[in-house]
Design a protein around this motif. Structure first.
Motif, PDB file in Angstrom:
ATOM      1  N   ARG A  63       0.815  -1.222   0.000  1.00  0.00           N
ATOM      2  CA  ARG A  63       0.000   0.000   0.000  1.00  0.00           C
ATOM      3  C   ARG A  63       0.839   1.259   0.000  1.00  0.00           C
ATOM      4  O   ARG A  63       2.022   1.262   0.375  1.00  0.00           O
ATOM      5  CB  ARG A  63      -0.940   0.021   1.201  1.00  0.00           C
ATOM      6  CG  ARG A  63      -0.242   0.180   2.553  1.00  0.00           C
ATOM      7  CD  ARG A  63      -1.250   0.483   3.647  1.00  0.00           C
ATOM      8  NE  ARG A  63      -0.657   0.588   4.978  1.00  0.00           N
ATOM      9  CZ  ARG A  63      -0.118   1.695   5.486  1.00  0.00           C
ATOM     10  NH1 ARG A  63      -0.063   2.798   4.759  1.00  0.00           N
ATOM     11  NH2 ARG A  63       0.366   1.704   6.721  1.00  0.00           N
ATOM     12  N   SER A  64       0.187   2.340  -0.403  1.00  0.00           N
ATOM     13  CA  SER A  64       0.726   3.685  -0.261  1.00  0.00           C
ATOM     14  C   SER A  64       0.861   4.008   1.228  1.00  0.00           C
ATOM     15  O   SER A  64       0.102   3.494   2.055  1.00  0.00           O
ATOM     16  CB  SER A  64      -0.237   4.676  -0.922  1.00  0.00           C
ATOM     17  OG  SER A  64      -0.112   5.974  -0.383  1.00  0.00           O
ATOM     18  N   PRO A  65       1.797   4.871   1.602  1.00  0.00           N
ATOM     19  CA  PRO A  65       1.957   5.220   3.023  1.00  0.00           C
ATOM     20  C   PRO A  65       0.869   6.144   3.570  1.00  0.00           C
ATOM     21  O   PRO A  65       0.802   6.345   4.785  1.00  0.00           O
ATOM     22  CB  PRO A  65       3.320   5.926   3.048  1.00  0.00           C
ATOM     23  CG  PRO A  65       3.486   6.484   1.677  1.00  0.00           C
ATOM     24  CD  PRO A  65       2.837   5.485   0.761  1.00  0.00           C
ATOM     25  N   LEU A  66       0.005   6.671   2.719  1.00  0.00           N
ATOM     26  CA  LEU A  66      -0.970   7.654   3.188  1.00  0.00           C
ATOM     27  C   LEU A  66      -2.116   7.009   3.966  1.00  0.00           C
ATOM     28  O   LEU A  66      -2.497   5.860   3.720  1.00  0.00           O
ATOM     29  CB  LEU A  66      -1.511   8.458   2.014  1.00  0.00           C
ATOM     30  CG  LEU A  66      -0.460   9.282   1.260  1.00  0.00           C
ATOM     31  CD1 LEU A  66      -1.113  10.138   0.186  1.00  0.00           C
ATOM     32  CD2 LEU A  66       0.357  10.157   2.213  1.00  0.00           C
ATOM     33  N   MET A  67      -2.677   7.793   4.895  1.00  0.00           N
ATOM     34  CA  MET A  67      -3.664   7.290   5.841  1.00  0.00           C
ATOM     35  C   MET A  67      -4.879   6.653   5.159  1.00  0.00           C
ATOM     36  O   MET A  67      -5.383   5.620   5.597  1.00  0.00           O
ATOM     37  CB  MET A  67      -4.128   8.412   6.774  1.00  0.00           C
ATOM     38  CG  MET A  67      -5.141   7.965   7.822  1.00  0.00           C
ATOM     39  SD  MET A  67      -5.760   9.339   8.836  1.00  0.00           S
ATOM     40  CE  MET A  67      -4.246   9.874   9.628  1.00  0.00           C
ATOM     41  N   ARG A  68      -5.369   7.275   4.094  1.00  0.00           N
ATOM     42  CA  ARG A  68      -6.584   6.754   3.479  1.00  0.00           C
ATOM     43  C   ARG A  68      -6.380   5.372   2.857  1.00  0.00           C
ATOM     44  O   ARG A  68      -7.322   4.591   2.786  1.00  0.00           O
ATOM     45  CB  ARG A  68      -7.140   7.751   2.459  1.00  0.00           C
ATOM     46  CG  ARG A  68      -6.180   8.269   1.404  1.00  0.00           C
ATOM     47  CD  ARG A  68      -6.795   9.492   0.735  1.00  0.00           C
ATOM     48  NE  ARG A  68      -6.028  10.062  -0.366  1.00  0.00           N
ATOM     49  CZ  ARG A  68      -5.056  10.969  -0.209  1.00  0.00           C
ATOM     50  NH1 ARG A  68      -4.706  11.355   1.004  1.00  0.00           N
ATOM     51  NH2 ARG A  68      -4.441  11.473  -1.273  1.00  0.00           N
ATOM     52  N   CYS A  69      -5.157   5.076   2.443  1.00  0.00           N
ATOM     53  CA  CYS A  69      -4.870   3.724   1.952  1.00  0.00           C
ATOM     54  C   CYS A  69      -4.721   2.744   3.118  1.00  0.00           C
ATOM     55  O   CYS A  69      -5.168   1.598   3.029  1.00  0.00           O
ATOM     56  CB  CYS A  69      -3.612   3.733   1.089  1.00  0.00           C
ATOM     57  SG  CYS A  69      -3.864   4.482  -0.540  1.00  0.00           S
TER      58      CYS A  69
END
Length: 243
Positions: free
Chosen positions: A53-59
């Motif tokens: 996954r991407s490191p961003l919260m929504r992911c």
């Protein structure tokens, strides 16, 4: 190897019509959390080898219910992060459409470089490299075709799909990747096969089939009367290697 390209669920930025980019703290909204939980049903019966996954919260929030259910610890890859929109980050889309760069992004994406950020060509290069590297790694690890999930962002997924479709990046805006949508690519030694794009439905059991698709004259599929042995000899047989 088969990758499920999962866009994160609907976020608070999606409904505010703001270009969130890498703004910290952007979370899933109520609908997005429901979409994340619904992944358990949508992917029922499908064995998932790994989640990246991407490191961003929504992911993170999008894949967490699935990861918990399957007992998996997601791998974080910065190359799957959202586009760095630079000075465009946090601005209203209604304002951005008046910028001269907007038309470049829409019609000549390969030349688009966001002020203080990155170019869309850079985004495609890093994202495709990430997907193909993880795909090869999983092929080496498992020695067979497995299904894995890569959770990322709309423009990033569209750029990956453009590469898989052998479509120039300038045409990537023709591809749609809605929140919580699933697109599927099966990589082989010779070429990728795009199995689904922007699927918001539920039945993915067919992805468990071990054999990769074959490309034969006339567009026939295996079992429909085409000479599969001839297709194999032509180099289109199934493969368990990443592309």
């Amino acid at each position: 190897m088969t990758v499920i390209l999962l866009r994160h669920g609907r976020s608070t930025a999606n409904t505010s019509h703001m270009l969130a980019g890498r703004t910290p703290g952007v979370e899933l909204d109520e609908v997005g959390h429901v979409q994340a939980k619904n992944l358990l049903t949508r992917l029922t019966g499908l064995e998932i080898a790994e989640i990246v996954r991407s490191p961003l919260m929504r992911c993170r929030q999008t894949v967490q219910p699935l990861a918990t259910d399957r007992g998996l610890t997601p791998t974080i890859d910065d190359r799957l992060a959202e586009v760095d929109y630079g000075q465009w980050t946090g601005r209203k889309l209604g304002d951005l459409v008046r910028e001269p760069l907007w038309k470049v992004v829409q019609q000549h994406a390969s030349a688009a470089v966001f002020p203080g950020g990155e170019g869309l060509a850079q985004v495609q290069a890093r994202a495709v490299a990430a997907i193909r590297e993880h795909d090869r790694r999983l092929a080496d690890t498992h020695g067979k075709d497995v299904v894995w999930v890569a959770c990322s962002h709309g423009d990033v997924i569209k750029a990956i799909l453009a590469d898989a479709l052998a479509t120039h990046l300038d045409g990537f805006q023709r591809i749609v990747a809605e929140p919580a949508s699933i697109s599927v690519v099966r990589y082989t030694d010779t070429r990728p096969f795009v199995l689904r794009v922007n699927d918001t439905g539920g039945d993915f059991s067919g992805l468990a089939v071990a054999d990769a698709p074959k490309s034969v004259p006339g567009g026939e599929v295996p079992g429909s009367g085409a000479d599969e042995s001839s297709a194999d000899e032509a180099g289109e047989g199934h493969s368990t290697r990443g592309g």
